[in-house]
Design a protein around this motif. Structure first.
Motif, mmCIF file in Angstrom:
data_model
loop_
_atom_site.group_PDB
_atom_site.id
_atom_site.type_symbol
_atom_site.label_atom_id
_atom_site.label_comp_id
_atom_site.label_asym_id
_atom_site.label_seq_id
_atom_site.Cartn_x
_atom_site.Cartn_y
_atom_site.Cartn_z
ATOM 1 N N TYR A 159 -52.419 32.867 41.327
ATOM 2 C CA TYR A 159 -52.516 32.460 39.936
ATOM 3 C C TYR A 159 -51.725 31.353 39.721
ATOM 4 C CZ TYR A 159 -54.316 37.381 39.810
ATOM 5 O OH TYR A 159 -54.970 38.469 40.049
ATOM 6 N N LEU A 160 -51.942 30.667 39.026
ATOM 7 C CA LEU A 160 -51.404 29.236 38.377
ATOM 8 C C LEU A 160 -50.781 29.520 36.827
ATOM 9 C CD1 LEU A 160 -50.696 26.469 39.324
ATOM 10 C CD2 LEU A 160 -52.500 25.627 37.880
ATOM 11 N N ARG A 161 -49.651 29.715 36.734
ATOM 12 C CA ARG A 161 -49.122 30.039 35.457
ATOM 13 C C ARG A 161 -48.279 28.925 34.810
ATOM 14 N NH1 ARG A 161 -46.649 36.196 35.719
ATOM 15 N NH2 ARG A 161 -48.528 37.257 36.090
ATOM 16 N N GLU A 162 -48.555 28.867 33.358
ATOM 17 C CA GLU A 162 -47.591 27.759 32.864
ATOM 18 C C GLU A 162 -46.934 28.394 31.482
ATOM 19 O OE1 GLU A 162 -48.113 23.282 30.869
ATOM 20 O OE2 GLU A 162 -49.758 24.165 31.568
ATOM 21 N N PHE A 163 -45.663 28.265 31.580
ATOM 22 C CA PHE A 163 -44.876 28.418 30.427
ATOM 23 C C PHE A 163 -44.579 27.127 29.724
ATOM 24 C CE2 PHE A 163 -44.425 31.359 33.862
ATOM 25 C CZ PHE A 163 -43.788 32.593 33.028
ATOM 26 N N ILE A 210 -48.251 32.049 41.674
ATOM 27 C CA ILE A 210 -47.865 33.135 42.077
ATOM 28 C C ILE A 210 -48.697 33.734 42.960
ATOM 29 C CG2 ILE A 210 -47.337 35.503 40.985
ATOM 30 C CD1 ILE A 210 -46.473 34.267 38.544
ATOM 31 N N THR A 211 -48.332 34.465 43.870
ATOM 32 C CA THR A 211 -49.331 35.220 45.155
ATOM 33 C C THR A 211 -48.582 36.639 44.970
ATOM 34 O OG1 THR A 211 -49.220 33.147 46.442
ATOM 35 C CG2 THR A 211 -49.786 35.362 47.477
ATOM 36 N N LYS A 212 -49.528 37.645 44.674
ATOM 37 C CA LYS A 212 -49.260 38.898 44.505
ATOM 38 C C LYS A 212 -49.795 39.777 45.887
ATOM 39 C CE LYS A 212 -50.005 39.167 39.633
ATOM 40 N NZ LYS A 212 -50.735 39.658 38.625
ATOM 41 N N TYR A 213 -48.837 40.356 46.244
ATOM 42 C CA TYR A 213 -49.200 41.297 47.464
ATOM 43 C C TYR A 213 -49.356 42.873 47.161
ATOM 44 C CZ TYR A 213 -46.898 37.004 49.363
ATOM 45 O OH TYR A 213 -46.770 35.680 49.710
ATOM 46 N N ASN A 214 -50.493 43.188 47.606
ATOM 47 C CA ASN A 214 -50.742 44.789 47.391
ATOM 48 C C ASN A 214 -50.086 45.266 48.505
ATOM 49 O OD1 ASN A 214 -52.745 44.043 45.174
ATOM 50 N ND2 ASN A 214 -54.302 43.731 46.775
#
Length: 89
Positions: free
Chosen positions: A15-19, A84-88
């Protein structure tokens, strides 16, 4: 639930996140996530990350956050963009 960022799905677990620099610092709360994740900095203007029982650290390198670890981001002067890379597990 209003999230303090905008997010774009890049792939099945990325995911690409912007704050925004305009965010109210009170919206950046301590929280935990249900999965391990890696944060890769794309753009940072003095934002920090703080993990539970650790001092804040400038977000300039990749950061690994184990699942169920309390953490927060601390607002800098400009926008923050991360992948962000999420790992299951």
């Amino acid at each position: 639930m209003n999230l303090p960022f905008t997010e774009k799905l890049l792939g099945s677990n990325q995911y690409l996140r912007e704050f925004s620099a305009d965010i109210d610092t009170h919206e950046l709360e301590w929280h935990i996530d249900r999965e391990d994740r890696t944060i890769e900095v794309i753009q940072n203007d003095d934002w920090h990350i703080q993990l539970d029982n650790c001092l804040p650290k400038l977000l300039k390198e990749n950061v690994f956050i184990p699942k169920e670890t309390y953490h927060r981001v601390i607002k800098g002067s400009g926008n923050l963009i991360v992948k962000i890379t999420k790992y299951n597990n």
